[in-house]
Design an enzyme around this catalytic site. Structure first.
Site, PDB file in Angstrom:
ATOM      1  N   ASN A 187       0.844  -1.203   0.000  1.00  0.00           N
ATOM      2  CA  ASN A 187       0.000   0.000   0.000  1.00  0.00           C
ATOM      3  C   ASN A 187       0.878   1.252   0.000  1.00  0.00           C
ATOM      4  OD1 ASN A 187      -2.326   1.490  -0.060  1.00  0.00           O
ATOM      5  ND2 ASN A 187      -3.167   0.690   1.850  1.00  0.00           N
ATOM      6  N   HIS A 226      -8.250   3.368   8.528  1.00  0.00           N
ATOM      7  CA  HIS A 226      -8.704   2.070   8.027  1.00  0.00           C
ATOM      8  C   HIS A 226     -10.133   1.746   8.453  1.00  0.00           C
ATOM      9  CE1 HIS A 226      -4.542   1.048   6.831  1.00  0.00           C
ATOM     10  NE2 HIS A 226      -5.124   0.140   6.080  1.00  0.00           N
TER      11      HIS A 226
END
Length: 495
Positions: free
Chosen positions: A318, A349
């Site tokens: 990521n 998140h």
């Protein structure tokens, strides 16, 4: 999930059409902005229904904040609002609608939009308020020197290439792509003068797109065949815990978490291919003259699977999110930047407790790994044979530590996560604390290259690529910024 894949495949076809028929040489930036935005909103509406209105609402209010508050403090207000709005939506989705469901949901694209809103707010603050000498080299290259129009802002946040799965890109790179400004590279001559050359034709992304689509196909095949046979939940199965030996349990832990990664490989690589198919993502040429289409790539699979340190894994997983965390938090934190960065990552998140367990564990693992590396690695790098053995051992330790850390991220809830950790007697937590008590933790100097010469070959190459990517930014509208950014790009290419 089916809607998501169908929309991404449609976006891939639309990207080819966009590059062919709406190329910057054939149409105006205004038309390209309008079409990219309308296509993006259509895909969002098709995939998520009227929940897609959240994308427009979040972007619209953030733009209003930017205009009303002013460049001095807008980055703080935009950061709080965008992250708060995302959190409220995540709480609503998780605890009211579908707790524990893995289906694609509207909060996923909102996570990317939140990154774009906050990144641009900081970039405008840097470019229009802060003094140039107060900025770091990367902040200076990213700084935005004028306020975007509403159309440019919506196009950046909601374009069809990145609205569903990203990845994050800098505002200046996106505007450069839309406006079709040529890449400029400076080459130093022997006498010290600089000669600016302009790229007259756009390189073709066809080979890069084909390669990435092949990776997507293999990842999807692996996910549909192997992943289902190696569920992560089996790590907390009572019979398995009671009968399996410790080596078997740790081996299954590793392979089950490795099998969980291909779905991310598929989604992120497909998103990268869509951007490339539209002509976006060209970083330049390597030393052999081969085109590099990884300006906004989100992962490097080889470096992930062969990581020899916790940091190396995080730097290749990521990637754009890691850069976002660095730019808006780590570089600007006044104390404990590592802890603050992990906390922000957990909040971004979502609200599942497993996320917080993972990132709190990640703080311990990161600090412990840093302490070990700083204190003992230099003893094992003199002999190639010893260094090879050390790299193999650290690879095994890293893969187990990563798997151990992210189990709660997959299990989501507190009870199964604690069940897993307690079945392992919190062994790596305790080991990390002991390491921090035994070894002194040296303060990390940003940009330090103290141990560069003793890194594994692929790690050193990775850091060079990261430096290239961080400094490889496009030109601005005024001549001063053009010269400054070209210099950044040239220096990165030299390195």
């Amino acid at each position: 999930q089916v809607n998501f894949v169908v929309c991404q495949l449609f976006a891939l076809l639309a990207a080819v059409w966009f590059r062919t028929y709406l190329h910057s040489s054939k149409t105006s930036p205004f038309i390209r902005h309008v079409v990219a935005t309308l296509l993006g909103l259509y895909l969002a509406l098709f995939c998520f229904g009227w929940y897609a209105l959240h994308f427009v609402i979040q972007s619209g209010i953030s733009y209003y904040i930017m205009i009303v508050i002013g460049v001095e403090n807008m980055h703080k207000y935009c950061f709080v609002f965008a992250l708060g709005y995302l959190t409220v939506c995540q709480i609503t989705r998780v605890y009211i609608f579908d707790y524990g469901q893995y289906s694609a949901d509207f909060s996923g694209p909102m996570m990317i939009i939140t990154q774009k809103i906050t990144s641009l707010a900081f970039e405008i603050h840097d470019g229009m308020f802060r003094k140039n000498e107060d900025l770091t080299p990367s902040q200076r290259c990213l700084a935005v020197r004028r306020m975007p129009s509403l159309l440019e802002y919506l196009s950046y946040n909601c374009n069809f290439m990145g609205i569903l799965a990203g990845p994050l890109c800098s505002y200046k790179d996106y505007i450069t792509f839309i406006e079709g400004r040529s890449y400029q590279l400076q080459q130093s001559e022997a006498n010290g003068k600089e000669d600016t050359k302009y790229e007259q034709t756009d390189p073709s992304p066809n080979i890069a797109v084909a390669q990435k689509l092949l990776i997507c196909g293999l990842s999807l095949l692996f996910h549909m065949t192997v992943t289902k046979t190696l569920p992560v939940e089996y790590n907390i199965d009572d019979n398995f815990r009671a009968t399996a030996s410790w080596p078997v349990r740790f081996f299954y832990l590793y392979v089950s978490l490795m099998a969980a990664r291909p779905k991310y490989y598929f989604a992120w690589t497909l998103a990268d291919a869509i951007n490339n198919a539209a002509g976006f993502g060209f970083r330049g040429y390597d030393k052999n003259g081969v085109t590099c289409w990884d300006l906004i790539s989100n992962l490097r699979i080889q470096q992930i699977e062969f990581s020899t340190s916790f940091k190396m894994f995080l730097d290749n997983w990521n990637i754009q999110t890691a850069l976002w965390l660095k730019r808006v938090c780590y570089e600007r934190a006044t104390f404990s930047p590592t802890i603050q960065t992990f906390i922000l990552s957990a909040i971004w998140h979502g609200v599942y407790p497993g996320y917080y367990l993972t990132f709190l564990t990640g703080v311990l693992m990161t600090l412990a790994a840093r302490a070990i590396r700083n204190n003992i690695r230099h003893y094992f790098v003199e002999s190639p044979a010893v260094k090879l053995c050390y790299d193999i051992i650290t690879w095994m330790a890293t893969q187990v530590a990563i798997s151990y850390t992210v189990v709660p991220f997959v299990l989501l809830s507190v009870k199964p996560s604690v069940t897993f950790y307690s079945s392992c007697y919190f062994c790596l937590h305790i080991a990390s604390i002991l390491v921090l008590l035994v070894f002194p933790l040296k303060r990390t100097q940003k940009g330090s290259k103290k141990h560069e010469s003793v890194q594994p070959v692929w790690s050193k190459k990775l850091e060079e690529e990261n430096l290239l990517q961080k400094n490889n930014y496009s030109t601005t509208n005024n001549s001063f910024s053009q010269k400054e950014e070209v210099t950044c790009r040239y220096q990165a290419l030299k390195q």
